[in-house]
Design a protein around this motif. Structure first.
Motif, short mmCIF file in Angstrom:
data_model
loop_
_atom_site.label_atom_id
_atom_site.label_comp_id
_atom_site.label_asym_id
_atom_site.label_seq_id
_atom_site.Cartn_x
_atom_site.Cartn_y
_atom_site.Cartn_z
N VAL A 160 27.75 -75.15 8.07
CA VAL A 160 28.22 -76.31 8.74
C VAL A 160 29.85 -76.27 8.92
O VAL A 160 30.29 -76.62 9.79
N ALA A 161 30.11 -75.90 7.59
CA ALA A 161 31.62 -75.55 7.83
C ALA A 161 32.23 -74.71 8.66
O ALA A 161 33.09 -75.11 9.43
N ILE A 162 31.50 -73.67 8.98
CA ILE A 162 31.91 -72.79 9.87
C ILE A 162 31.80 -73.49 11.39
O ILE A 162 32.73 -73.33 12.25
N LEU A 163 30.75 -74.36 11.57
CA LEU A 163 30.49 -74.89 12.80
C LEU A 163 31.60 -75.85 13.32
O LEU A 163 31.95 -75.64 14.06
N ILE A 164 31.99 -76.57 12.08
CA ILE A 164 32.95 -77.53 12.56
C ILE A 164 34.48 -76.93 12.51
O ILE A 164 35.07 -77.33 13.57
N GLU A 165 34.56 -75.85 11.91
CA GLU A 165 35.59 -74.81 12.14
C GLU A 165 35.85 -74.10 13.71
O GLU A 165 36.93 -74.41 14.30
#
Length: 272
Positions: free
Chosen positions: A182-187
């Motif tokens: 999810v962190a990669i998605l937001i980034e």
């Protein structure tokens, strides 16, 4: 301290997360908790911040605990802890032992602490802000009252599901590793906004709140994700154009394969 209702071995990040929420929700009082940690600085901080008793003596924790014991140490030192507590007898078989050590199966836990009710737990990082997802796998000596207690303790840091231990690696691959995805998605959404001309700070705020708001909307409405996707996708519109691009680049299969790969890695680590 003569007795403690709740004993905590390991006052690290996840141990502190549970400790703080248990106190905040008044599940336990500071006077009912004893924490052991080898680092003086950490012990001083926990005692000062939460008003709990602290010690370096793991044996003192297990011999004074009357209700639940949380093992929140690194799995690499479990054998050392187990050897240290090998003759733990006080308290009979009534104390619930909760382990959040990744990769340590119930078989090893129950071999170390025979006849004791054991619950293996896989929490995730959002537990540190009270928005976690924990999966619990009960051992063979767990009774209904132990299940209820474990669930009450873990609910202090988020939601709880019960699964058979055979599914713990899949839980690890999905919710344990999921915050990273999810962190990669937001980034990536943020970078997309920057690429489209937005200032990075605004792009990040838009991306973060969009992911958070969508999750809350799904949770509170009970809608299936496909329903929400259909609702916001107009014929010939912007969203379907973006979705078509995601599909052509294998977005769904990439996430599926990420969960499967993490699950397989969890199995490998558990067998090593």
């Amino acid at each position: 301290m003569t007795t403690a209702k709740f004993g905590l071995i390991g006052g690290g990040v996840m141990g502190e997360a549970l400790l703080s929420r248990l106190l905040e929700q008044k599940i336990y009082q500071p006077s009912e908790i004893l924490v052991s940690d080898p680092q003086q600085q950490r012990r001083d901080f926990l005692a000062r911040e939460y008003g709990v008793e602290v010690t370096t003596d793991n044996r003192l924790v297990v011999t004074t605990t009357t209700e639940a014991l949380l093992l929140a140490v690194k799995p690499q030192i479990f054998d050392t802890i187990a050897l240290e507590l090998a003759d733990w007898q006080v308290g009979g078989e009534t104390i619930l032992v909760i382990s959040i050590m990744a990769g340590v199966p119930l078989q090893r836990l129950e071999a170390a602490f025979p006849s004791r009710p054991m619950v293996r737990v896989m929490p995730n990082a959002p537990a540190t802000v009270g928005a976690g997802m924990s999966a619990i796998a009960p051992g063979k000596h767990v009774q209904p009252e132990h299940r209820e207690l474990a669930t009450r303790i873990l609910r202090s840091v988020g939601q709880v599901v019960e699964v058979p231990e055979t599914l713990m690696d899949a839980v690890t691959g999905l919710s344990g590793s999921g915050p990273g995805y999810v962190a990669i998605l937001i980034e990536s959404l943020t970078d997309g906004g920057v690429c489209a001309g937005l200032p990075r700070a605004i792009a990040y705020q838009l991306a973060l709140q969009t992911v958070l708001g969508t999750a809350v909307m799904l949770q509170e409405s009970g809608m299936h994700p496909a329903q929400l996707k259909d609702r916001v996708t107009s014929p010939g519109g912007t969203t379907i154009a973006g979705i078509a691009e995601l599909e052509s680049l294998g977005f769904r299969s990439a996430l599926i394969e990420a969960v499967v790969a993490a699950t397989e890695r969890s199995q490998e680590l558990g067998n090593s």
